[in-house]
Design a protein around this motif. Structure first.
Motif, mmCIF file in Angstrom:
data_model
loop_
_atom_site.group_PDB
_atom_site.id
_atom_site.type_symbol
_atom_site.label_atom_id
_atom_site.label_comp_id
_atom_site.label_asym_id
_atom_site.label_seq_id
_atom_site.Cartn_x
_atom_site.Cartn_y
_atom_site.Cartn_z
ATOM 1 N N GLY A 131 -10.996 82.394 46.146
ATOM 2 C CA GLY A 131 -10.021 81.988 45.642
ATOM 3 C C GLY A 131 -9.897 79.972 45.631
ATOM 4 N N TRP A 132 -10.355 79.639 46.606
ATOM 5 C CA TRP A 132 -10.607 78.401 46.668
ATOM 6 C C TRP A 132 -12.422 78.273 46.148
ATOM 7 C CZ3 TRP A 132 -10.021 73.811 49.183
ATOM 8 C CH2 TRP A 132 -10.787 73.007 49.206
ATOM 9 N N ILE A 141 -14.174 76.000 40.821
ATOM 10 C CA ILE A 141 -15.155 76.054 39.557
ATOM 11 C C ILE A 141 -14.125 74.865 38.127
ATOM 12 C CG2 ILE A 141 -15.701 77.397 37.211
ATOM 13 C CD1 ILE A 141 -18.227 76.458 40.467
ATOM 14 N N ARG A 142 -13.094 75.262 38.532
ATOM 15 C CA ARG A 142 -11.400 75.172 37.523
ATOM 16 C C ARG A 142 -11.696 73.555 37.596
ATOM 17 N NH1 ARG A 142 -7.057 77.432 39.241
ATOM 18 N NH2 ARG A 142 -7.989 78.899 37.804
ATOM 19 N N THR A 143 -11.820 72.879 38.721
ATOM 20 C CA THR A 143 -12.136 71.138 38.927
ATOM 21 C C THR A 143 -13.857 70.816 38.143
ATOM 22 O OG1 THR A 143 -10.992 71.075 40.903
ATOM 23 C CG2 THR A 143 -12.052 69.575 40.559
ATOM 24 N N THR A 191 -15.050 68.308 30.772
ATOM 25 C CA THR A 191 -14.421 68.361 29.740
ATOM 26 C C THR A 191 -13.242 66.774 29.134
ATOM 27 O OG1 THR A 191 -12.649 69.132 30.328
ATOM 28 C CG2 THR A 191 -13.905 70.956 29.336
ATOM 29 N N GLU A 192 -12.770 66.883 30.458
ATOM 30 C CA GLU A 192 -11.935 65.932 29.800
ATOM 31 C C GLU A 192 -12.775 63.457 30.520
ATOM 32 O OE1 GLU A 192 -7.640 66.425 32.049
ATOM 33 O OE2 GLU A 192 -8.357 68.452 32.230
ATOM 34 N N GLY A 193 -12.981 64.412 31.387
ATOM 35 C CA GLY A 193 -14.303 63.354 31.933
ATOM 36 C C GLY A 193 -13.645 62.426 33.231
#
Length: 260
Positions: free
Chosen positions: A133-134, A139-141, A147-149
């Motif tokens: 989960g961590w 990975i989401r970070t 994508t957002e820089g």
């Protein structure tokens, strides 16, 4: 202010103070060495304070090779920094990822650690599902930075909002290779810690309160300090209270050394 090159990766670091025991402080993920600005003056009066930017962060290099970002690489970077400043051992500590890496450093190089400063940190997971989960969040970070820089920093805690980086890609690679965890080696090493340790946590840093209790209980003889009104960046949110707790612990080390 200087740089050290290890395995082709340039690492930025600073040394403050010219006498006393060495302290090596490591910043949190997506922060930089500048998060310690409020500690430089107080700590450098009686110590040689070494602060640095981890690979992928701040003024250090952000190599394109994902294999160059890992826990072992970071631990080796820390050892190289101590070698560079001529320190056989040091008081080692950090915030969040920096605290985790300090525990990892102690596991690999216990002979080089005089004391541990574990700040708003988690020790990892024994449970594979919790670790997964961590890692999913890490990975989401990474994907957000891809994508957002660097705009992602604007929504972070104090040590991230004030950080200046040259590469969002470096932060993404650091999240994938350094923020993710592979095993339970660090958390299971806590009972084997043999040096004086302090666990510091902000009273409002809800995700890390239980982890701080756990570490304070598992590390033999560990002291614990809760910084009232502080969040994840306890040293920035409440610098006076944070510095007071840290200096009291360091004074205790000095007193014990003198008595011995």
């Amino acid at each position: 202010m200087a740089t050290l090159t290890r395995d082709g990766v340039k690492l930025y670091y600073e040394v403050h103070g010219d006498h006393g025991p060495v302290i090596l402080l490591t910043h949190g993920y997506s922060a930089t060495s500048q998060m310690w600005a409020g500690q430089v003056g107080p700590l450098s009066k009686a110590h040689r304070l070494v602060i640095w930017d981890m690979r992928g962060h701040g003024r250090s290099d952000s190599p394109d090779d994902p294999s160059l970002y890992s826990e072992p690489a970071t631990v080796a970077d820390m050892a190289a920094l101590l070698d560079e400043v001529g320190a056989k051992s040091a008081i080692v500590g950090g915030l969040s990822l920096g605290g985790y890496m300090s525990l990892a450093f102690n596991r690999v190089h216990p002979e080089r650690v005089e004391a541990l400063l574990i700040i708003d940190t988690g020790p990892g997971y024994k449970n594979d599902e919790a670790r997964t989960g961590w890692n999913r969040n890490a990975i989401r970070t990474a994907e957000r930075y891809e994508t957002e820089g660097l705009a992602v920093l604007e929504t972070g805690s104090a040590e991230r909002r004030t950080a200046q980086h040259t590469s969002a890609k470096g932060l993404a690679l650091a999240a994938r290779g350094m923020l993710t965890q592979r095993d339970a080696a660090v958390i299971t090493s806590l009972p084997e810690v043999k040096v004086p340790s302090i666990v510091i946590v902000g009273s409002e840093d809800t995700p890390f309160l239980a982890a701080s209790d756990y570490m304070a209980a598992k590390i033999p003889g560990a002291k614990k300090a809760v910084i009232e009104g502080a969040g994840h960046a306890a040293n920035i949110d409440r610098p006076e209270a944070f510095n007071r707790a840290l200096l009291e612990f360091l004074s205790g080390l000095k007193a014990s050394s003198t008595a011995a």
